[in-house]
Design an enzyme around this catalytic site. Structure first.
Site, PDB file in Angstrom:
ATOM      1  N   GLY A  92       0.817  -1.213   0.000  1.00  0.00           N
ATOM      2  CA  GLY A  92       0.000   0.000   0.000  1.00  0.00           C
ATOM      3  C   GLY A  92       0.844   1.254   0.000  1.00  0.00           C
ATOM      4  O   GLY A  92       0.519   2.253  -0.652  1.00  0.00           O
ATOM      5  N   SER A 113      -3.682  -2.991  -0.632  1.00  0.00           N
ATOM      6  CA  SER A 113      -2.611  -3.766  -0.008  1.00  0.00           C
ATOM      7  C   SER A 113      -3.141  -5.142   0.350  1.00  0.00           C
ATOM      8  O   SER A 113      -4.172  -5.258   1.024  1.00  0.00           O
ATOM      9  CB  SER A 113      -2.130  -3.044   1.254  1.00  0.00           C
ATOM     10  OG  SER A 113      -1.167  -3.831   1.894  1.00  0.00           O
ATOM     11  N   HIS A 162      -2.103  -7.537   2.387  1.00  0.00           N
ATOM     12  CA  HIS A 162      -2.081  -8.113   3.739  1.00  0.00           C
ATOM     13  C   HIS A 162      -3.209  -7.603   4.624  1.00  0.00           C
ATOM     14  O   HIS A 162      -3.363  -8.046   5.760  1.00  0.00           O
ATOM     15  CB  HIS A 162      -0.699  -7.946   4.389  1.00  0.00           C
ATOM     16  CG  HIS A 162      -0.363  -6.575   4.880  1.00  0.00           C
ATOM     17  ND1 HIS A 162      -0.505  -6.208   6.198  1.00  0.00           N
ATOM     18  CD2 HIS A 162       0.130  -5.480   4.237  1.00  0.00           C
ATOM     19  CE1 HIS A 162      -0.093  -4.948   6.347  1.00  0.00           C
ATOM     20  NE2 HIS A 162       0.284  -4.486   5.182  1.00  0.00           N
ATOM     21  N   THR A 168      11.612  -7.321 -11.578  1.00  0.00           N
ATOM     22  CA  THR A 168      11.008  -8.638 -11.805  1.00  0.00           C
ATOM     23  C   THR A 168       9.835  -8.842 -10.846  1.00  0.00           C
ATOM     24  O   THR A 168       9.944  -8.557  -9.654  1.00  0.00           O
ATOM     25  CB  THR A 168      12.078  -9.739 -11.591  1.00  0.00           C
ATOM     26  OG1 THR A 168      13.144  -9.472 -12.499  1.00  0.00           O
ATOM     27  CG2 THR A 168      11.518 -11.121 -11.844  1.00  0.00           C
ATOM     28  N   CYS A 207       5.051   4.963  19.723  1.00  0.00           N
ATOM     29  CA  CYS A 207       5.903   5.216  20.876  1.00  0.00           C
ATOM     30  C   CYS A 207       7.316   5.419  20.365  1.00  0.00           C
ATOM     31  O   CYS A 207       7.961   4.484  19.920  1.00  0.00           O
ATOM     32  CB  CYS A 207       5.857   4.011  21.804  1.00  0.00           C
ATOM     33  SG  CYS A 207       6.796   4.258  23.301  1.00  0.00           S
TER      34      CYS A 207
HETATM   35  N1  PLP Z   1      -2.761   2.993   3.880  1.00  0.00           N
HETATM   36  C1  PLP Z   1      -3.478   2.588   4.933  1.00  0.00           C
HETATM   37  C2  PLP Z   1      -4.793   3.238   5.199  1.00  0.00           C
HETATM   38  C3  PLP Z   1      -3.008   1.580   5.768  1.00  0.00           C
HETATM   39  O1  PLP Z   1      -3.729   1.195   6.816  1.00  0.00           O
HETATM   40  C4  PLP Z   1      -1.754   1.002   5.480  1.00  0.00           C
HETATM   41  C5  PLP Z   1      -1.173  -0.045   6.369  1.00  0.00           C
HETATM   42  O2  PLP Z   1      -1.192   0.072   7.575  1.00  0.00           O
HETATM   43  C6  PLP Z   1      -1.037   1.450   4.359  1.00  0.00           C
HETATM   44  C7  PLP Z   1      -1.569   2.444   3.580  1.00  0.00           C
HETATM   45  C8  PLP Z   1       0.304   0.888   4.003  1.00  0.00           C
HETATM   46  O3  PLP Z   1       0.179  -0.378   3.398  1.00  0.00           O
HETATM   47  P1  PLP Z   1       1.434  -1.389   3.399  1.00  0.00           P
HETATM   48  O4  PLP Z   1       1.563  -1.901   4.802  1.00  0.00           O
HETATM   49  O5  PLP Z   1       1.024  -2.478   2.435  1.00  0.00           O
HETATM   50  O6  PLP Z   1       2.606  -0.638   2.921  1.00  0.00           O
END
Ligand code: PLP
Length: 386
Positions: free
Chosen positions: A70, A199, A201, A237, A325
């Site tokens: 992301g 993203s 994950h 790649t 933190c």
């Molecule tokens: N944007 C938002 C709103 C997110 O919650 C996150 C991840 O915490 C990201 C972007 C970043 O994604 P990535 O962890 O795949 O770099």
């Protein structure tokens, strides 16, 4: 019993996606740019995953660019579009105070390079006001970036309305859909955006893989210089196992979305109501009207969120604070601060984000243990009230 309520931070990989990745690791080792059999096998698998990711957001497969996640998708959207628009002379960018650091820090980097940036303030609802955007936008604005759903409080932004305002001034519109894709229906056409970040994950795919959807015709300067992969927009790649895992996870998320969304919304509402009624001096942060179904963010008066997080962890419950933190100082959540909440409240808030593993039994357990933990922490606490 271990209870994972931090699905907005990351999700475990769906077993079907994991199996697909294992097959890819073992069998699809070819370089997708190679013209021989091995390369073409990998390319075909990437194309199938691209179609699955496109389907998740109602897009054309050719408009999907795979990235390392992301963060890279947001950076490519904002930096890539801004750089490509430089010759037009437009030098202004707009975002909101509740964006992820991937967006906010990209804005800061562009500001250092001479771009004028506006960060829209919000009210306690956590929803970006279209009027605020109307006031800030000018014919010098190149791009507006407002997220679809917020990672800390879950609020869904009126993206279609905001994108229409951007377009009426000739600006592009990017949305970070990292926290909405896979949880609620997302349609790039329905939202009317030009760029959208994903993203894997966050929807039971692997880490380190994401995608940027870029509408046909939108020009992007690549972040990386290198080969011609991803139609010249993302060199390097391809991460074949990651892409295949993301495709499988996208397919699964789309299939389960309606039933799972309703299940999680009911569980989340029960958790939220249970906490607010069992623990005195608690408040839900942000609007409850338009939210992703799995998220609630609750402030506990006279509690330091990190202490509550650790106490819950000792009881086997994983949650999160929005705050970071760093070097011994507790930074209040920039999201809650941008919504105008006091530092106290921003520092005593906990995010509960539910997901596939969440059950009624787990929710009952959290509601049962929280009052005791909070009472104990409050008796020890030197933290002032709001
Ligand atoms: N944007 C938002 C709103 C997110 O919650 C996150 C991840 O915490 C990201 C972007 C970043 O994604 P990535 O962890 O795949 O770099």
């Amino acid at each position: 019993m271990r209870i994972y309520l931090d699905h907005n931070a990351t999700t475990p990989v769906d077993p079907v996606a994991a199996e697909a990745m294992k097959r890819a690791l073992q069998d699809l080792f070819g370089n997708a740019s190679s013209l021989h059999y091995y390369g073409q096998q990998a390319k075909a698998a990437i194309d199938a995953a691209r179609s699955a990711v496109a389907l998740l957001v109602g897009a054309e497969p050719s408009e999907v660019i795979f990235t390392s996640g992301g963060t890279e998708a947001d950076s490519l959207a904002i930096r890539g579009a801004a750089e490509a628009l430089e010759p037009t002379g437009r030098r202004h960018l707009i975002t909101s105070g509740i964006e992820h650091e991937a967006v906010l820090n990209t804005f800061k980097a562009l500001a250092k390079r001479g771009w004028r940036t506006t960060v829209l303030p919000l009210d306690a609802s956590g929803v970006v006001s279209p009027d605020r955007l109307r006031d800030a936008i000018t014919d010098d604005t190149a791009l507006v970036a407002i997220m679809h759903a917020n990672n800390e409080i879950g609020t869904i932004q009126p993206v279609a309305e905001l994108a229409a305002i951007a377009h009426s001034h000739g600006a592009l519109f990017h949305t970070d859909a990292v926290q909405s894709a896979g949880k609620i229906p997302v349609s790039v056409r329905g939202l009317g955006v030009d760029l959208l970040a994903l993203s894997a994950h966050k929807f039971y795919g692997p880490k380190g893989i994401g995608a940027l959807w870029s509408k046909r015709g939108v020009r992007l300067s690549p972040l990386l210089s290198g080969g011609k992969q991803e139609r010249n927009r993302r060199a390097g790649t391809e991460n074949v196992p990651g892409i295949i895992g993301m495709g499988a996870a996208a397919q699964r998320a789309l299939m389960k979305m309606d039933v799972e969304g309703a299940r999680l919304a009911a569980l989340r509402d029960r958790l939220e109501m249970g906490i607010v009624s069992a623990v005195p001096n608690t408040d839900v942060n942000g609007s409850r009207d338009a939210r992703v179904p799995n998220t609630t963010n609750i402030s506990f008066d006279r509690i330091e969120a990190e202490s509550l997080l650790i106490a819950l962890d000792l009881e086997g419950v994983a949650v999160s604070t929005g705050s970071a933190c760093s070097s011994g100082t507790l930074e209040p959540s920039h999201v809650l601060k941008a919504m105008g909440l006091s530092s106290h409240r921003a520092q005593n808030s906990i995010r509960f984000s539910l997901g596939a593993s969440s059950t009624d039994e787990q929710i009952d357990r959290v509601i049962e243990i929280l009052p005791r933990i909070v009472t104990k922490l409050r008796s020890l606490s030197a933290v002032g009230s709001r």
